[in-house]
Motif scaffolding. Structure first.
Motif, PDB file in Angstrom:
ATOM      1  N   LEU A 290       9.178  -8.855  -2.484  1.00 20.48           N
ATOM      2  CA  LEU A 290      10.434  -9.168  -2.589  1.00 20.48           C
ATOM      3  C   LEU A 290      11.410  -8.466  -1.323  1.00 20.48           C
ATOM      4  O   LEU A 290      12.274  -9.086  -0.880  1.00 20.48           O
ATOM      5  N   VAL A 291      10.869  -7.188  -0.840  1.00 26.50           N
ATOM      6  CA  VAL A 291      11.535  -6.778   0.330  1.00 26.50           C
ATOM      7  C   VAL A 291      11.374  -7.608   1.490  1.00 26.50           C
ATOM      8  O   VAL A 291      12.391  -7.723   2.354  1.00 26.50           O
ATOM      9  N   VAL A 292      10.163  -8.113   1.682  1.00 20.66           N
ATOM     10  CA  VAL A 292      10.000  -8.929   2.780  1.00 20.66           C
ATOM     11  C   VAL A 292      10.780 -10.249   2.972  1.00 20.66           C
ATOM     12  O   VAL A 292      11.369 -10.701   3.586  1.00 20.66           O
ATOM     13  N   ASN A 293      10.666 -10.703   1.600  1.00 18.16           N
ATOM     14  CA  ASN A 293      11.622 -12.069   1.488  1.00 18.16           C
ATOM     15  C   ASN A 293      13.112 -11.874   1.708  1.00 18.16           C
ATOM     16  O   ASN A 293      13.553 -12.385   2.234  1.00 18.16           O
TER      17      ASN A 293
ATOM     18  N   ASP B 127       0.860  -1.000   0.019  1.00 19.47           N
ATOM     19  CA  ASP B 127       0.046   0.188  -0.068  1.00 19.47           C
ATOM     20  C   ASP B 127       0.831   1.114  -0.092  1.00 19.47           C
ATOM     21  O   ASP B 127       0.677   2.128  -0.733  1.00 19.47           O
ATOM     22  N   CYS B 128       2.016   1.343   0.738  1.00 24.30           N
ATOM     23  CA  CYS B 128       2.898   2.113   0.603  1.00 24.30           C
ATOM     24  C   CYS B 128       3.527   2.478  -0.544  1.00 24.30           C
ATOM     25  O   CYS B 128       3.955   3.714  -0.994  1.00 24.30           O
ATOM     26  N   MET B 129       3.957   1.160  -1.312  1.00 25.20           N
ATOM     27  CA  MET B 129       4.694   1.491  -2.248  1.00 25.20           C
ATOM     28  C   MET B 129       3.807   1.996  -3.397  1.00 25.20           C
ATOM     29  O   MET B 129       4.258   2.525  -4.431  1.00 25.20           O
ATOM     30  N   GLU B 130       2.590   1.632  -3.127  1.00 32.17           N
ATOM     31  CA  GLU B 130       1.563   2.504  -4.283  1.00 32.17           C
ATOM     32  C   GLU B 130       1.316   3.813  -4.247  1.00 32.17           C
ATOM     33  O   GLU B 130       1.303   4.558  -5.085  1.00 32.17           O
ATOM     34  N   GLN B 131       1.574   4.265  -2.957  1.00 31.96           N
ATOM     35  CA  GLN B 131       1.544   5.865  -2.686  1.00 31.96           C
ATOM     36  C   GLN B 131       2.745   6.412  -3.363  1.00 31.96           C
ATOM     37  O   GLN B 131       2.612   7.492  -3.783  1.00 31.96           O
ATOM     38  N   ALA B 132       4.033   5.660  -3.111  1.00 35.16           N
ATOM     39  CA  ALA B 132       5.410   6.012  -3.815  1.00 35.16           C
ATOM     40  C   ALA B 132       5.047   5.997  -5.382  1.00 35.16           C
ATOM     41  O   ALA B 132       5.463   7.008  -6.059  1.00 35.16           O
ATOM     42  N   GLN B 133       4.549   5.006  -6.074  1.00 33.40           N
ATOM     43  CA  GLN B 133       4.188   5.064  -7.393  1.00 33.40           C
ATOM     44  C   GLN B 133       3.539   6.398  -7.723  1.00 33.40           C
ATOM     45  O   GLN B 133       3.538   6.977  -8.878  1.00 33.40           O
ATOM     46  N   ALA B 134       2.143   6.535  -6.969  1.00 35.65           N
ATOM     47  CA  ALA B 134       1.280   7.497  -7.200  1.00 35.65           C
ATOM     48  C   ALA B 134       2.032   9.074  -7.242  1.00 35.65           C
ATOM     49  O   ALA B 134       1.650   9.890  -8.213  1.00 35.65           O
ATOM     50  N   ARG B 135       2.850   9.181  -6.565  1.00 33.96           N
ATOM     51  CA  ARG B 135       3.841  10.526  -6.479  1.00 33.96           C
ATOM     52  C   ARG B 135       4.750  10.433  -7.485  1.00 33.96           C
ATOM     53  O   ARG B 135       5.687  11.329  -7.480  1.00 33.96           O
ATOM     54  N   GLY B 136       5.186   9.470  -8.259  1.00 24.70           N
ATOM     55  CA  GLY B 136       6.182   9.220  -9.285  1.00 24.70           C
ATOM     56  C   GLY B 136       7.520   8.920  -8.830  1.00 24.70           C
ATOM     57  O   GLY B 136       8.612   8.955  -9.432  1.00 24.70           O
ATOM     58  N   ASP B 137       7.494   8.348  -7.464  1.00 24.79           N
ATOM     59  CA  ASP B 137       8.668   7.897  -6.953  1.00 24.79           C
ATOM     60  C   ASP B 137       9.279   6.427  -7.403  1.00 24.79           C
ATOM     61  O   ASP B 137      10.360   5.850  -7.297  1.00 24.79           O
ATOM     62  N   LEU B 138       8.295   5.844  -8.113  1.00 32.73           N
ATOM     63  CA  LEU B 138       8.485   4.338  -8.569  1.00 32.73           C
ATOM     64  C   LEU B 138       7.892   4.575 -10.234  1.00 32.73           C
ATOM     65  O   LEU B 138       6.997   5.372 -10.434  1.00 32.73           O
ATOM     66  N   PRO B 139       8.419   3.696 -11.038  1.00 32.53           N
ATOM     67  CA  PRO B 139       8.083   3.820 -12.421  1.00 32.53           C
ATOM     68  C   PRO B 139       6.371   3.586 -12.767  1.00 32.53           C
ATOM     69  O   PRO B 139       5.745   2.546 -11.649  1.00 32.53           O
ATOM     70  N   PRO B 140       5.743   3.917 -13.548  1.00 34.92           N
ATOM     71  CA  PRO B 140       4.222   3.386 -13.664  1.00 34.92           C
ATOM     72  C   PRO B 140       3.905   2.185 -13.919  1.00 34.92           C
ATOM     73  O   PRO B 140       2.900   1.630 -13.705  1.00 34.92           O
ATOM     74  N   ASP B 141       5.309   1.506 -14.528  1.00 36.49           N
ATOM     75  CA  ASP B 141       4.769   0.062 -14.828  1.00 36.49           C
ATOM     76  C   ASP B 141       5.457  -0.993 -13.911  1.00 36.49           C
ATOM     77  O   ASP B 141       5.495  -2.193 -13.795  1.00 36.49           O
ATOM     78  N   ALA B 142       6.106  -0.242 -12.641  1.00 36.17           N
ATOM     79  CA  ALA B 142       6.242  -1.205 -11.572  1.00 36.17           C
ATOM     80  C   ALA B 142       5.174  -1.989 -10.970  1.00 36.17           C
ATOM     81  O   ALA B 142       3.984  -1.361 -11.021  1.00 36.17           O
ATOM     82  N   ASP B 143       5.362  -2.909 -10.334  1.00 36.72           N
ATOM     83  CA  ASP B 143       4.329  -3.927  -9.569  1.00 36.72           C
ATOM     84  C   ASP B 143       4.555  -3.815  -7.864  1.00 36.72           C
ATOM     85  O   ASP B 143       5.587  -4.409  -7.401  1.00 36.72           O
ATOM     86  N   PRO B 144       4.035  -2.900  -7.344  1.00 34.54           N
ATOM     87  CA  PRO B 144       4.214  -2.346  -6.036  1.00 34.54           C
ATOM     88  C   PRO B 144       4.104  -4.060  -5.288  1.00 34.54           C
ATOM     89  O   PRO B 144       4.595  -4.195  -4.192  1.00 34.54           O
ATOM     90  N   ARG B 145       3.002  -4.646  -5.502  1.00 32.92           N
ATOM     91  CA  ARG B 145       2.816  -5.791  -4.715  1.00 32.92           C
ATOM     92  C   ARG B 145       4.209  -6.998  -4.674  1.00 32.92           C
ATOM     93  O   ARG B 145       4.386  -7.483  -4.030  1.00 32.92           O
ATOM     94  N   HIS B 146       4.730  -6.787  -5.957  1.00 29.48           N
ATOM     95  CA  HIS B 146       5.747  -7.863  -6.271  1.00 29.48           C
ATOM     96  C   HIS B 146       7.003  -7.315  -5.441  1.00 29.48           C
ATOM     97  O   HIS B 146       7.778  -7.854  -4.622  1.00 29.48           O
TER      98      HIS B 146
END
Length: 204
Positions: free
Chosen positions: A157-160, A134-153
């Motif tokens: 990944l970071v948890v693993n 959910d926080c990653m999606e917020q980062a994506q919405a403000r342009g901190d992650l690419p629009p084609d990134a998968d926040p769930r993945h």
């Protein structure tokens, strides 16, 4: 029996499961640690398995409190909030004597022999990853992650990666694997082009 008696046993279970794992955890040891009679245990818990599952639930209360405090800190950008959660967790590991993550420890010990714990541990790790996503999606919405990134993945990944680093940290009794993992992961995230159509990005 009072809820405070149950809480004392759950609190003792948190540290004892971290130190000894499930198989070496004895009910008698819990009773001795908390100074409660055997009847108190079976008033609150149906079995050792039930006790351990409730300890995991109690552990997750602390985890969600940590997620609330860090991911809810709107003074920081979303990705910094995610890193702050893991840094706070790292500091707690230090306070616990580098015993690592209870979920990871129990998962390694029991996932191959207990479907109940396999399902429970996966449920807990997925809940953590979901909140980070959910926080990653917020980062994506403000342009901190690419629009084609998968926040769930990215969250999974970071948890693993964290769980693997937590194991090495426990083996070494040292935070170095945790710090290296965080530096690597967030450096990699920062290096990803945010937008292929961004003229500024194209100049570099």
């Amino acid at each position: 029996m009072s809820d405070s008696t149950k809480e004392r046993m759950l609190k003792a279970g948190l540290s004892m499961l971290l130190r000894h794992g499930y198989n070496d955890l004895g009910i008698q040891a819990v009773l001795k640690e908390t100074g409660t009679p055997k009847g108190s245990f079976y008033h609150h818990f149906a079995s050792k398995e039930d006790f351990a599952l409730q300890v995991v639930e109690r552990y997750m209360v602390e985890v969600h409190d940590g997620l609330d405090q860090t991911l809810g800190d709107r003074s920081l950008p979303p990705l910094d909030r995610v890193r702050k959660f893991f840094e706070s967790t790292r500091d707690k590991y230090h306070d616990d004597g580098y015993l690592g993550c209870m979920l990871g420890g129990l998962g390694q010990e029991l996932s191959g022999v207990s479907p109940v714990f396999q399902e429970k541990i996966e449920e807990c790790l997925s809940a953590i990853a979901s909140r980070i996503a959910d926080c990653m999606e917020q980062a994506q919405a403000r342009g901190d992650l690419p629009p084609d990134a998968d926040p769930r993945h990215m969250a999974n990944l970071v948890v693993n990666c964290w769980e693997g680093a937590a194991l090495r940290s426990r083996l070494w009794r040292d935070p170095a694997p945790l710090n290296a993992m965080l530096d690597f992961y967030f450096s990699a995230v920062a290096a990803v082009p945010k937008s292929r159509s961004d003229p500024a990005a194209a100049q570099h």
